[in-house]
Design a protein around this motif. Structure first.
Motif, PDB file in Angstrom:
ATOM      1  N   LEU A  40       0.857  -1.189   0.000  1.00 26.39           N
ATOM      2  CA  LEU A  40       0.000   0.000   0.000  1.00 26.39           C
ATOM      3  C   LEU A  40       0.889   1.235   0.000  1.00 26.39           C
ATOM      4  CD1 LEU A  40      -2.712   1.573   0.436  1.00 26.39           C
ATOM      5  CD2 LEU A  40      -2.223   1.392   2.868  1.00 26.39           C
ATOM      6  N   ALA A  41       0.713   2.099  -1.002  1.00 26.00           N
ATOM      7  CA  ALA A  41       1.447   3.362  -1.077  1.00 26.00           C
ATOM      8  C   ALA A  41       0.435   4.493  -0.990  1.00 26.00           C
ATOM      9  CB  ALA A  41       2.239   3.454  -2.382  1.00 26.00           C
ATOM     10  N   TYR A  42       0.709   5.449  -0.099  1.00 24.42           N
ATOM     11  CA  TYR A  42      -0.253   6.512   0.182  1.00 24.42           C
ATOM     12  C   TYR A  42       0.437   7.861   0.138  1.00 24.42           C
ATOM     13  CZ  TYR A  42      -2.936   9.743   3.064  1.00 24.42           C
ATOM     14  OH  TYR A  42      -3.586  10.849   3.530  1.00 24.42           O
ATOM     15  N   ALA A  43      -0.095   8.797  -0.683  1.00 27.49           N
ATOM     16  CA  ALA A  43       0.378  10.175  -0.729  1.00 27.49           C
ATOM     17  C   ALA A  43      -0.701  11.066  -0.145  1.00 27.49           C
ATOM     18  CB  ALA A  43       0.680  10.593  -2.170  1.00 27.49           C
ATOM     19  N   PRO A  44      -0.356  12.044   0.706  1.00 26.44           N
ATOM     20  CA  PRO A  44      -1.378  12.864   1.369  1.00 26.44           C
ATOM     21  C   PRO A  44      -2.338  13.554   0.417  1.00 26.44           C
ATOM     22  CG  PRO A  44       0.777  13.226   2.368  1.00 26.44           C
ATOM     23  CD  PRO A  44       1.009  12.385   1.151  1.00 26.44           C
ATOM     24  N   GLY A  46      -3.310  12.595  -2.681  1.00 29.97           N
ATOM     25  CA  GLY A  46      -3.911  11.790  -3.736  1.00 29.97           C
ATOM     26  C   GLY A  46      -4.403  10.457  -3.228  1.00 29.97           C
ATOM     27  N   PRO A  47      -5.017   9.646  -4.099  1.00 32.87           N
ATOM     28  CA  PRO A  47      -5.525   8.335  -3.690  1.00 32.87           C
ATOM     29  C   PRO A  47      -4.404   7.348  -3.422  1.00 32.87           C
ATOM     30  CG  PRO A  47      -5.726   8.616  -6.060  1.00 32.87           C
ATOM     31  CD  PRO A  47      -5.284   9.933  -5.516  1.00 32.87           C
ATOM     32  N   SER A  48      -4.705   6.340  -2.585  1.00 32.26           N
ATOM     33  CA  SER A  48      -3.734   5.296  -2.314  1.00 32.26           C
ATOM     34  C   SER A  48      -3.656   4.346  -3.506  1.00 32.26           C
ATOM     35  CB  SER A  48      -4.135   4.525  -1.056  1.00 32.26           C
ATOM     36  OG  SER A  48      -5.400   3.917  -1.253  1.00 32.26           O
ATOM     37  N   LYS A  49      -2.542   3.633  -3.593  1.00 34.10           N
ATOM     38  CA  LYS A  49      -2.363   2.591  -4.599  1.00 34.10           C
ATOM     39  C   LYS A  49      -2.007   1.309  -3.874  1.00 34.10           C
ATOM     40  CE  LYS A  49      -2.823   5.301  -8.267  1.00 34.10           C
ATOM     41  NZ  LYS A  49      -1.738   5.525  -9.224  1.00 34.10           N
ATOM     42  N   SER A  65       5.881   6.799 -14.944  1.00 27.46           N
ATOM     43  CA  SER A  65       6.218   5.545 -15.614  1.00 27.46           C
ATOM     44  C   SER A  65       7.735   5.538 -15.863  1.00 27.46           C
ATOM     45  CB  SER A  65       5.443   5.470 -16.930  1.00 27.46           C
ATOM     46  OG  SER A  65       5.769   4.312 -17.641  1.00 27.46           O
ATOM     47  N   PRO A  66       8.387   4.364 -15.766  1.00 24.26           N
ATOM     48  CA  PRO A  66       7.840   3.001 -15.715  1.00 24.26           C
ATOM     49  C   PRO A  66       7.596   2.449 -14.317  1.00 24.26           C
ATOM     50  CG  PRO A  66      10.191   2.902 -16.045  1.00 24.26           C
ATOM     51  CD  PRO A  66       9.845   4.357 -15.976  1.00 24.26           C
ATOM     52  N   SER A  67       7.418   3.283 -13.310  1.00 23.59           N
ATOM     53  CA  SER A  67       7.098   2.784 -11.974  1.00 23.59           C
ATOM     54  C   SER A  67       5.798   1.983 -12.008  1.00 23.59           C
ATOM     55  CB  SER A  67       6.961   3.951 -10.992  1.00 23.59           C
ATOM     56  OG  SER A  67       8.185   4.642 -10.849  1.00 23.59           O
ATOM     57  N   ASP A  68       5.707   0.962 -11.152  1.00 25.49           N
ATOM     58  CA  ASP A  68       4.491   0.142 -11.100  1.00 25.49           C
ATOM     59  C   ASP A  68       3.387   0.841 -10.313  1.00 25.49           C
ATOM     60  OD1 ASP A  68       5.568  -2.393 -12.358  1.00 25.49           O
ATOM     61  OD2 ASP A  68       6.985  -2.108 -10.718  1.00 25.49           O
ATOM     62  N   LEU A  69       3.729   1.520  -9.230  1.00 24.23           N
ATOM     63  CA  LEU A  69       2.776   2.302  -8.435  1.00 24.23           C
ATOM     64  C   LEU A  69       3.149   3.774  -8.591  1.00 24.23           C
ATOM     65  CD1 LEU A  69       2.527  -0.602  -7.143  1.00 24.23           C
ATOM     66  CD2 LEU A  69       1.838   0.560  -5.062  1.00 24.23           C
ATOM     67  N   VAL A  70       2.376   4.505  -9.383  1.00 23.72           N
ATOM     68  CA  VAL A  70       2.674   5.901  -9.687  1.00 23.72           C
ATOM     69  C   VAL A  70       1.829   6.793  -8.785  1.00 23.72           C
ATOM     70  CG1 VAL A  70       2.620   7.696 -11.460  1.00 23.72           C
ATOM     71  CG2 VAL A  70       3.245   5.350 -12.075  1.00 23.72           C
ATOM     72  N   LEU A  71       2.497   7.661  -8.009  1.00 18.76           N
ATOM     73  CA  LEU A  71       1.816   8.581  -7.115  1.00 18.76           C
ATOM     74  C   LEU A  71       2.426   9.964  -7.268  1.00 18.76           C
ATOM     75  CD1 LEU A  71       2.372   5.718  -5.268  1.00 18.76           C
ATOM     76  CD2 LEU A  71       0.617   6.879  -3.924  1.00 18.76           C
ATOM     77  N   GLY A 122       9.946  10.374   0.495  1.00 15.42           N
ATOM     78  CA  GLY A 122       9.463  11.747   0.512  1.00 15.42           C
ATOM     79  C   GLY A 122       8.205  11.823   1.363  1.00 15.42           C
ATOM     80  N   GLU A 123       7.123  12.383   0.802  1.00 10.82           N
ATOM     81  CA  GLU A 123       5.853  12.462   1.528  1.00 10.82           C
ATOM     82  C   GLU A 123       5.046  11.179   1.416  1.00 10.82           C
ATOM     83  OE1 GLU A 123       3.525  15.764   0.321  1.00 10.82           O
ATOM     84  OE2 GLU A 123       4.620  17.203   1.556  1.00 10.82           O
ATOM     85  N   VAL A 124       5.457  10.255   0.564  1.00 14.24           N
ATOM     86  CA  VAL A 124       4.702   9.021   0.334  1.00 14.24           C
ATOM     87  C   VAL A 124       5.037   7.998   1.413  1.00 14.24           C
ATOM     88  CG1 VAL A 124       4.348   7.075  -1.226  1.00 14.24           C
ATOM     89  CG2 VAL A 124       4.492   9.407  -2.135  1.00 14.24           C
ATOM     90  N   GLU A 125       4.002   7.420   2.003  1.00 13.74           N
ATOM     91  CA  GLU A 125       4.166   6.382   3.025  1.00 13.74           C
ATOM     92  C   GLU A 125       3.812   5.035   2.414  1.00 13.74           C
ATOM     93  OE1 GLU A 125       2.247   5.123   7.361  1.00 13.74           O
ATOM     94  OE2 GLU A 125       2.059   7.186   6.614  1.00 13.74           O
ATOM     95  N   VAL A 126       4.652   4.041   2.647  1.00 18.97           N
ATOM     96  CA  VAL A 126       4.433   2.699   2.097  1.00 18.97           C
ATOM     97  C   VAL A 126       4.352   1.709   3.251  1.00 18.97           C
ATOM     98  CG1 VAL A 126       5.286   0.901   0.549  1.00 18.97           C
ATOM     99  CG2 VAL A 126       5.670   3.313  -0.015  1.00 18.97           C
ATOM    100  N   ARG A 127       3.339   0.859   3.224  1.00 12.35           N
ATOM    101  CA  ARG A 127       3.165  -0.191   4.238  1.00 12.35           C
ATOM    102  C   ARG A 127       2.933  -1.529   3.544  1.00 12.35           C
ATOM    103  NH1 ARG A 127       1.626   1.361   9.500  1.00 12.35           N
ATOM    104  NH2 ARG A 127       2.432   3.452   9.926  1.00 12.35           N
ATOM    105  N   VAL A 128       3.275  -2.597   4.232  1.00 17.92           N
ATOM    106  CA  VAL A 128       2.958  -3.939   3.753  1.00 17.92           C
ATOM    107  C   VAL A 128       1.641  -4.365   4.372  1.00 17.92           C
ATOM    108  CG1 VAL A 128       3.667  -6.351   3.696  1.00 17.92           C
ATOM    109  CG2 VAL A 128       5.377  -4.545   3.447  1.00 17.92           C
TER     110      VAL A 128
END
Length: 635
Positions: A40-44, A46-49, A65-71, A122-128
């Motif tokens: 789960l990738a979350y940017a304040p 925008g929507p989560s991916k 692109s070519p990132s798989d989860l673009v935020l 950066g500002e993006v938080e990633v969780r498993v």
């Protein structure tokens, strides 16, 4: 103790991780649960991916692109970090990002992470996100794109059959969010829902839940099961309820009142409902319609006002996305029928075998799956207006049945013997030439003449350049309201680019572009760099526009701007649009490495539409080494 990452075709591996909550770990007579892992990738802003993490397949997170989860997030590099599952362990690797990758607060080049680890890019938080396989459904959590698609489908179904649906914002209590791995509380939430309900993660501590075919009472029952007043074992949740027709006028607009209600919830009052919408705004798709009129569109609106007062049928003809439904709503709201909701239906979305029963209803036992009596759209629209979009897609049998009801104001439900009288005004819409279809025998000529009391031709947006500024600003207002974002201004340079672009997707594409720009813009003003490459590239190809004295105005104010330039384009319009589409699709496919799904996401278009365009433009053949690649304008 390692745990299985399970599931036949999904994954066959093991993962070293911390134990799950006590209600799982204390069951000593059981094997450790097999897990399904997602990222789960979350940017304040925008929507989560969310994407499943599989052995042997890495996931790259970045802003392009070519990132798989673009935020979109401050401090995020184009390709920032790679996540992988190797030998049963999860790893993150920084890809030379400018601002670095931080695991639990410490900067890392390559590091093993746990289910509870917090990774910041950066500002993006990633969780498993981990789900016990034996208890998790096939799709425990939808991606934001899938959830929006489900929400849109539910809105379409609600309009078609007149039933409500609900959206819940479910917030895990702060103390639980600090103690439990992300997947653990999501699994607890999933267990308290119905099998048909859908979940997406809005933030790391909040989920959105779609409740299909749920009214307010149904939503209260589900919310009560999630957060019972007396409490129950497991994590505590705080729930906000929003129901279509009751609390908002569209599916997307339900998000904000649901979130706000969840923020008001507390341990003493764990379930809160959104405030009721004004009664005039309750019908889905209803409310006051703002018509922006420029030089080309103002005569159409004035003509529409004349026919609004009558009961006569009308045809609205225009390109896809040009505003046919908006004009139909404007006509309805200026008619004597305005006190009842207009019923909208896309004729092309109804299977041919179900068209007659959808329109006119059916009796119990009329056909194999008719387990109970069902009213049709004409009953639902009695005393109001029925908007038939894509009317050219009706089957011959449905065309004949529609002609009968227009001629006699009566119809007979499928399987019934008694005719019913009805008072419905029909407004039909199409992007096709019905007279040409009639000459070809593909549309009933008698039905055409019964519908065609007046045909209102809606100009495409490229012929309404003087309206673009006001349409863009109105879209920004709606994006701000629906997503809880600060209202952004539009710079003069960005407006010039919007006015130069030909908008093959018309107003729908413009709204999409404004939503994208409002999310990615870092300041309080939308600048040219916040627009997508295809819009920025249009300025180089368009002939210079003459100076204008202002913008098209909203309904009721005379237009003050001259129309489009009278000089001819350098190429025929059809050829210009074809070349624009070919260039954009080619570049998007190239950036996506040939992956059509990623290219469709980059172009903000359905995958099915992209595949059709690729075939129509002859882009599905593999180029040889001798063939030059088209020039790229993407940056």
């Amino acid at each position: 103790m390692p745990m299985d990452v399970g599931g036949d075709a999904r994954a066959q591996s093991e993962i070293s991780t911390e134990r799950l909550p006590d209600d799982h770990a204390d069951r000593k007579d059981r094997r450790p649960p097999r897990l399904v892992l997602s990222l789960l990738a979350y940017a304040p802003q925008g929507p989560s991916k969310c994407e499943q993490l599989l052995p042997g397949k890495s996931l790259v997170v970045g802003r392009a692109s070519p990132s798989d989860l673009v935020l979109q997030g401050a401090g995020l590099s184009r390709t920032h970090a790679r996540f992988s599952l190797e030998g049963g362990r999860i790893y993150v690797e920084d890809l030379g990002s400018t601002n670095g990758t931080h695991v639990d607060g410490a900067r890392a080049g390559r590091a093993e992470i746990q289910i509870s680890s917090e990774v910041r890019l950066g500002e993006v938080e990633v969780r498993v996100l981990a789900h016990p396989l034996d208890s998790a459904p096939e799709h425990p959590v939808d991606t934001d794109a899938t959830f929006r698609e489900r929400l849109h489908d539910e809105e379409t179904r609600a309009r078609l059959v007149g039933r409500p649906f609900a959206l819940l914002a479910v917030r895990v209590s702060p103390e639980v969010a600090a103690e439990l791995p992300l997947g653990a509380w999501v699994s607890h939430l999933r267990e308290r829902l119905r099998p048909v309900d859908r979940i997406t993660l809005d933030t790391p501590d909040t989920a959105l839940v779609l409740l299909p075919e749920a009214n307010l009472d149904d939503a209260r029952k589900v919310a009560g099961a999630i957060a019972p007043p007396g409490g129950r074992p497991g994590p505590r949740f705080l729930v906000g309820i929003a129901v279509c027709r009751e609390h908002a006028t569209s599916a997307e607009a339900l998000r904000t009142p649901a979130r706000d209600a969840a923020k008001r919830a507390s341990a003493a009052h764990p379930v809160q409902e959104a405030p009721a919408a004004p009664r005039s705004a309750r019908p889905l798709g209803g409310g006051s319609v703002t018509m922006i009129q420029g030089h080309a569109f103002a005569p159409v609106v004035e003509r529409a006002k004349l026919f609004a007062r009558a009961r006569s049928s009308l045809i609205l003809r225009g390109e896809t996305g040009s505003g046919k439904e908006l004009l139909a709503q404007f006509i309805h709201e200026n008619s004597p029928r305005k006190d009842r909701a207009m019923i909208c239906v896309n004729c092309g979305a109804i299977p041919e075998g179900l068209q007659e029963s959808t329109f006119f209803g059916h009796e119990k036992g009329a056909f194999t799956s008719a387990e109970k009596k069902q009213d049709g759209l004409f009953q639902a629209a009695s005393g109001s207006t029925l908007f038939l979009d894509e009317v050219a897609e009706l089957s011959p049998a449905a065309q004949a049945a529609l002609l009968r009801v227009l001629e006699s104001n009566t119809f007979t439900p499928v399987g019934a013997t008694q005719a019913m009288k009805v008072d419905v005004r029909v407004i039909a819409a199409t992007h096709r030439d019905l007279h040409a279809l009639a000459r070809e025998g593909r549309f009933r000529e008698d039905l055409l003449y019964r519908l065609d009391i007046e045909t209102l031709e809606i100009p495409p947006l490229r012929e309404r350049v003087d309206e673009i500024g006001n349409h863009a600003r109105l879209s920004l207002e709606k994006v701000s309201q629906d997503n809880g974002l600060p209202l952004k201004a539009l710079s003069g340079e960005a407006l010039a680019l919007l006015r130069a672009y030909p908008w093959p997707g018309n107003m729908r594409e413009l709204r999409n572009e404004m939503e994208h720009a409002a999310i990615v813009a870092r300041g309080d003003t939308i600048l040219p760099e916040d627009l997508r490459p295809r819009v920025r590239a249009a300025r180089r190809e368009a002939p210079p526009a003459p100076p204008s004295s202002g913008e098209g105005t909203r309904e009721g104010t005379p237009p003050t701007v001259p129309g489009m330039p009278s000089q001819p384009s350098r190429l025929p319009l059809r050829e210009t649009l074809r070349r624009t589409e070919e260039r954009e699709i080619t570049e998007a496919m190239k950036e996506a490495g040939g992956n059509r799904a990623r290219a469709a996401e980059a172009l903000s278009t359905p995958l099915r539409t992209l595949s059709r365009k690729v075939k129509e433009l002859g882009l599905d053949r593999t180029p040889t080494d001798d063939e030059p690649s088209p020039p790229s304008s993407r940056g």
